[in-house]
Design a protein around this motif. Structure first.
Motif, short mmCIF file in Angstrom:
data_model
loop_
_atom_site.label_atom_id
_atom_site.label_comp_id
_atom_site.label_asym_id
_atom_site.label_seq_id
_atom_site.Cartn_x
_atom_site.Cartn_y
_atom_site.Cartn_z
N ARG A 547 0.52 -1.35 0.08
CA ARG A 547 -0.02 -0.29 -0.03
C ARG A 547 0.72 1.42 -0.09
NH1 ARG A 547 -5.19 -1.95 1.75
NH2 ARG A 547 -6.16 0.97 1.34
N GLN A 548 0.36 2.36 -0.78
CA GLN A 548 1.18 3.50 -0.36
C GLN A 548 1.39 3.56 0.76
OE1 GLN A 548 -1.23 6.21 -2.89
NE2 GLN A 548 1.07 7.67 -3.01
N SER A 549 0.84 4.00 1.79
CA SER A 549 0.54 4.79 3.08
C SER A 549 2.16 3.75 3.55
CB SER A 549 -0.57 4.63 4.17
OG SER A 549 -1.06 3.64 4.19
N ARG A 550 1.89 2.76 3.12
CA ARG A 550 3.17 1.70 3.86
C ARG A 550 4.88 2.08 3.11
NH1 ARG A 550 1.60 -1.76 7.98
NH2 ARG A 550 -0.94 -2.30 8.01
N CYS A 551 4.11 2.36 2.02
CA CYS A 551 5.83 2.77 1.24
C CYS A 551 6.51 4.05 1.62
CB CYS A 551 5.27 2.11 0.10
SG CYS A 551 4.85 0.80 -0.66
N THR A 552 5.44 4.46 1.09
CA THR A 552 5.88 6.00 1.56
C THR A 552 6.16 6.80 2.93
OG1 THR A 552 3.50 6.50 0.80
CG2 THR A 552 4.88 8.74 1.85
N LYS A 553 5.69 5.82 4.17
CA LYS A 553 6.39 5.20 5.65
C LYS A 553 7.89 5.07 5.87
CE LYS A 553 5.58 3.98 9.53
NZ LYS A 553 4.57 3.08 10.86
N VAL A 554 7.86 3.54 4.85
CA VAL A 554 9.41 3.44 4.97
C VAL A 554 10.13 4.37 4.24
CG1 VAL A 554 10.82 1.07 4.22
CG2 VAL A 554 8.41 0.53 4.85
N ALA A 555 9.90 4.91 3.45
CA ALA A 555 10.91 5.66 2.40
C ALA A 555 11.49 6.79 3.23
CB ALA A 555 9.84 5.76 0.94
N HIS A 556 10.22 7.23 4.00
CA HIS A 556 10.90 8.53 4.37
C HIS A 556 11.54 8.47 5.37
CE1 HIS A 556 9.81 12.45 6.30
NE2 HIS A 556 9.27 12.13 7.41
N THR A 557 11.21 7.45 6.29
CA THR A 557 11.89 7.27 7.37
C THR A 557 13.63 6.83 6.94
OG1 THR A 557 9.95 5.26 8.35
CG2 THR A 557 12.25 5.13 9.63
N ILE A 558 14.04 6.05 5.85
CA ILE A 558 14.95 5.55 5.26
C ILE A 558 16.25 6.59 4.33
CG2 ILE A 558 14.86 3.50 5.72
CD1 ILE A 558 15.38 2.48 3.23
N GLY A 559 15.02 8.07 3.43
CA GLY A 559 15.48 8.67 2.98
C GLY A 559 15.79 8.32 1.65
N ILE A 560 14.42 7.33 0.59
CA ILE A 560 13.81 6.95 -0.46
C ILE A 560 12.86 8.28 -0.58
CG2 ILE A 560 13.29 5.44 -1.87
CD1 ILE A 560 14.40 3.61 -0.75
N ASP A 561 13.68 9.08 -2.09
CA ASP A 561 12.44 10.18 -2.77
C ASP A 561 11.94 9.32 -3.82
OD1 ASP A 561 13.62 11.67 -0.82
OD2 ASP A 561 15.27 12.39 -2.51
N GLU A 562 11.90 8.75 -4.69
CA GLU A 562 11.18 8.41 -5.28
C GLU A 562 10.66 7.38 -5.08
OE1 GLU A 562 12.67 8.73 -9.35
OE2 GLU A 562 14.48 9.73 -8.82
N VAL A 563 9.21 6.75 -5.13
CA VAL A 563 8.64 5.83 -4.42
C VAL A 563 7.08 5.18 -5.78
CG1 VAL A 563 6.80 5.25 -2.94
CG2 VAL A 563 8.48 6.77 -2.70
N HIS A 564 7.51 4.25 -5.33
CA HIS A 564 6.65 3.57 -7.05
C HIS A 564 6.34 2.29 -5.98
CE1 HIS A 564 7.92 5.23 -10.46
NE2 HIS A 564 9.04 5.49 -9.81
N SER A 565 4.43 2.69 -5.48
CA SER A 565 3.85 1.67 -4.53
C SER A 565 2.73 0.96 -5.88
CB SER A 565 3.30 2.89 -3.38
OG SER A 565 2.65 3.48 -3.70
N GLU A 566 2.38 -0.29 -4.60
CA GLU A 566 0.78 -1.05 -5.47
C GLU A 566 0.91 -1.21 -6.43
OE1 GLU A 566 -2.53 1.42 -4.46
OE2 GLU A 566 -2.92 1.84 -2.30
N LYS A 567 2.77 -2.10 -7.06
CA LYS A 567 2.37 -2.13 -8.38
C LYS A 567 2.54 -3.94 -8.51
CE LYS A 567 3.25 1.85 -10.26
NZ LYS A 567 2.88 2.38 -10.64
N LEU A 568 1.40 -3.75 -9.87
CA LEU A 568 1.52 -5.89 -9.96
C LEU A 568 2.78 -6.34 -10.33
CD1 LEU A 568 -2.01 -6.33 -10.96
CD2 LEU A 568 -1.04 -6.72 -8.53
N PRO A 569 3.57 -7.22 -10.78
CA PRO A 569 4.73 -7.61 -11.71
C PRO A 569 4.91 -6.98 -12.56
CG PRO A 569 3.67 -9.66 -9.84
CD PRO A 569 2.69 -8.68 -10.04
N ASP A 570 3.77 -7.29 -13.68
CA ASP A 570 4.00 -6.48 -15.00
C ASP A 570 4.08 -4.64 -15.13
OD1 ASP A 570 1.35 -6.22 -14.03
OD2 ASP A 570 0.59 -6.23 -16.20
N GLU A 571 3.79 -4.12 -14.12
CA GLU A 571 3.61 -2.96 -13.89
C GLU A 571 5.11 -2.21 -13.26
OE1 GLU A 571 -0.94 -1.27 -12.30
OE2 GLU A 571 0.35 -2.61 -11.09
N LYS A 572 5.83 -3.75 -12.19
CA LYS A 572 7.25 -2.91 -11.85
C LYS A 572 7.88 -3.47 -13.33
CE LYS A 572 6.82 -4.83 -7.34
NZ LYS A 572 7.88 -6.41 -5.97
#
Length: 696
Positions: A547-572
């Motif tokens: 989920r976007q909320s969880r991905c954003t939380k982890v990214a913000h905590t460790i310092g990642i600025d570019e986040v792509h969440s809720e992606k299926l394998p083909d979207e990845k």
């Protein structure tokens, strides 16, 4: 006709030019998937034509190499060892050189010099001549052609002078003998140095060579680990090496797995835990059942991957190979041209013209070019393996040069993969015990970190068992199941528009049974890793199906600025494709849903505790789950590539400078032979330096 894989052990190859000769020979015979590893003394190929194996072996041996059943058991004859050939030649060459400074009359007699030079010349003809002749016949002239022509020219010139009694100015027996002796000395250095560069694989092979205590009818039988079969019950005691992969039946122990992970702290093992062959029991003892033996063990697969990796050529080597393949004919041509120009135009006489031409032949060193890349790759791969980083191909090292983006999966990669259940929200009147029973029955069949954590946490809680007859995993979605009563279940990502608290949902016959809130913890070293990557001008990216909320939380905590969440394998895949167009991209993941993206990226990196599919899709496996391995991998790759470039520079520069100097008559053949041997040592020495070089 089906393709047949053939593996041969070939001794006598001492550099990449030797491997190139064998490779071209096998290509001419119509063979496929050819892999020639000169350092590991292995030749592999597949054949689907009528070429007979005895004929192939005979052709390889005609090139001057030897096909043996087992290199470890093959003991070359006394006179076949290059060290002994060198010592024999040195004994006769020393008095020949002595005549240059000694007034002792007998050493100046042409017949004495001939008798001293003849044994050395015969050894040179056998050692270099046979290989030179067959390489020319096979259309792949090698380094030995230059040595043979140079030494033979000096010998024949001197022999004619002796027969016709033309005087001292025609006596160059010491040149002939010294060329052969010094090149043999170079071969001795090469052999010892190459042995050092391949020590990582050899160390791993030694780990396999242990005994096993097999229990048969209550008695213990000591057998070789090679003879253990799946299903055998073994006893492993304090201080023993675990002979093969298996599961512990009873007992417990502290096991040193540093061979596999690079982590020195022992791991506690107990009943039902998996155990890996080659690891060492530091304390305790246990009985185990063998599950994987022979080539199926983790250690055997690592050794096989290492061998393939060492043989895989980085693109930077293609230039070296191209030059090496046309180098010998070009040098012979330059040598002839040197002779013609010196004799007919500068009018310096036959003696000087011949010496200049011979100097050009012996100063040239395609071996240094041939050794430049593989020796550096072998040392780099070995250093990485000892640090718990398994690189599947030498070409991977160049693929990570100038990396611009490192894309991380979240679960199990940046986070520990160990989850706790925050809340289970029951929808309707289904008892909590029933819900727990369904979750455990379904997730027991999955290898995903979330599934493993759910099972571990719920197993101790009250639950109503459910018997499933069918379970399937859908990439990036979840698990589908059917029980013996025909009920259909789905356990996967929650779709409801909540605040992101619940991220899993359980359905029975398409009716929502429960929602589950789970939390995973961020790996302690993740923040430092992201900071280091940014210092290296690499952009970290988070790409997850969560989920976007969880991905954003982890990214913000460790310092990642570019986040792509809720992606299926083909979207990845699409996201990876976008980054690849902008620059070199590495993908780091661990799940089945990451496998396509790992394959699509310039380099896929998988964690050791990942799914088997993710490990197969990746080109790099981090055996130690510590994320600092990512930085170590990038640093080792960069320094290995730098070493390759340094080696190629020295090899090319040496020839570019040395050949004109020799052609102009400023180098005599003896000095040429010595410097040629020295250039090999410089290249290999630079590679070996990578073993202990500071790379931080």
């Amino acid at each position: 006709m089906t393709e047949q894989l053939i593996e041969l052990n070939v001794t006598g190859m001492h550099c990449n030019n030797c491997a190139l000769s064998v490779h071209k020979l096998l290509e001419k015979k119509g063979l496929h998937n050819i892999l020639v590893d000169f350092a590991g003394e292995e030749v592999k190929f597949t054949k689907d034509n009528e070429a007979s194996l005895p004929d192939i072996i005979k052709s390889i041996e005609q090139l001057g190499y030897k096909v043996v059943e087992d290199p470890a058991l093959h003991a070359p004859k006394f006179y076949e060892k290059v060290e002994n050939k060198f010592l024999f030649c040195a004994i006769f060459t020393a008095p020949l050189l002595l005549h240059m400074i000694s007034p002792w009359h007998v050493l100046h007699m042409p017949i004495v010099q001939l008798l001293l030079c003849l044994p050395v010349f015969i050894v040179g003809c056998v050692h270099f001549g046979k290989s030179a002749w067959h390489s020319v016949k096979g259309g792949t002239p090698n380094m030995d052609v230059l040595i043979f022509i140079g030494s033979t020219s000096a010998f024949v010139y001197s022999l004619v002078g002796t027969i016709q009694n033309l005087g001292e100015q025609y006596q160059f027996y010491e040149t002939c003998a010294t060329i052969i002796t010094l090149v043999l000395l170079g071969n001795v250095f090469e052999k010892r140095s190459v042995n050092q560069t391949t020590s990582a694989v050899k160390d791993l092979v030694k780990i396999q060579q242990v005994n096993a205590n097999r229990i048969i009818d209550g008695t213990i039988e000591v057998i070789s680990a090679r003879d253990v079969r799946p299903g055998d019950v073994l006893i492993v005691n304090h201080g023993d090496k675990v002979p093969v992969d298996g599961d512990i039946l009873e007992g417990n122990a502290s096991v040193d797995e540093s061979m596999l992970t690079g982590e020195s702290i022992p791991v506690e093992k107990e009943k039902y835990d998996k155990i890996i062959g080659g690891t060492i029991v530091v304390q305790g003892n246990f009985r185990m059942i063998a599950t994987k033996t022979g080539s199926n063990t983790v250690l055997s697969q690592i050794i096989e991957l290492m061998k393939k990796a060492q043989a895989a050529k980085p693109p930077v080597q293609k230039l070296g190979d191209k030059v090496a393949s046309i180098f010998v004919p070009a040098v012979v041509l330059i040598s002839l041209l040197t002779f013609v120009l010196t004799y007919f135009i500068t009018d310096k006489g036959l003696q000087q013209s011949l010496m200049n031409a011979i100097a050009v032949l012996v100063i040239s060193c395609p071996c240094a070019m041939g050794l430049a890349t593989p020796t550096a790759v072998m040392v780099g791969l070995g250093r990485a393996a000892k640090g718990g980083i398994l690189i599947k191909g030498g070409d991977t090292i160049e693929a990570v040069a100038d990396t611009k983006y490192v894309v991380f999966d979240k679960t199990g990669t940046l986070t520990t993969g160990k989850f706790s259940i925050g809340e289970i929200k029951i929808e309707g009147e289904t008892p909590i015990e029933q819900v727990c029973g369904i979750i455990v029955a379904i997730e027991e069949r999955s290898n995903h970190p979330i599934a493993r954590s759910l099972v571990a946490e719920l197993k101790g809680k009250p639950q109503n068992k459910v018997i499933l007859k069918l379970v399937s995993e859908e990439k990036g979605l979840g698990m589908r199941a059917e029980d013996v009563e025909g009920n259909h279940y789905f356990l996967g990502s929650a779709k409801s528009n909540n605040d992101g608290l619940f991220n899993l949902a359980l359905y029975k016959n398409q009716v929502l049974l429960a929602q589950i809130a789970i939390d995973d913890t961020i790996k302690p070293e993740a923040t430092a890793l992201i900071a280091q990557l940014k210092k290296m001008n690499i952009v970290p990216v988070l790409l997850s199906g969560d989920r976007q909320s969880r991905c954003t939380k982890v990214a913000h905590t460790i310092g990642i600025d570019e986040v792509h969440s809720e992606k299926l394998p083909d979207e990845k895949l699409s996201v990876i494709d976008i980054y690849k167009q902008k620059g070199k991209t590495i993908m780091i993941g661990d799940g089945i849903n990451d496998a396509p993206a790992l394959t699509k990226a310039d380099v896929g990196v998988s964690m050791n505790d990942a799914s088997q599919i993710a490990i197969q899709s990746a080109r790099v496996i981090l055996l130690n789950t510590d994320l600092q391995s990512v930085v170590k991998f990038l640093q080792i790759s960069r320094h290995t590539l730098l070493t390759i470039k340094q080696n190629l520079f020295w090899a090319f520069a040496y020839n570019v400078v040395a050949i004109p100097v020799a052609a102009l008559g400023f180098l005599n053949p003896m000095v040429g032979a010595f410097t040629m041997a020295f250039s090999d040592v410089v290249v290999i020495g630079n590679s070996i330096r990578l073993k202990s070089k500071r790379i931080g």
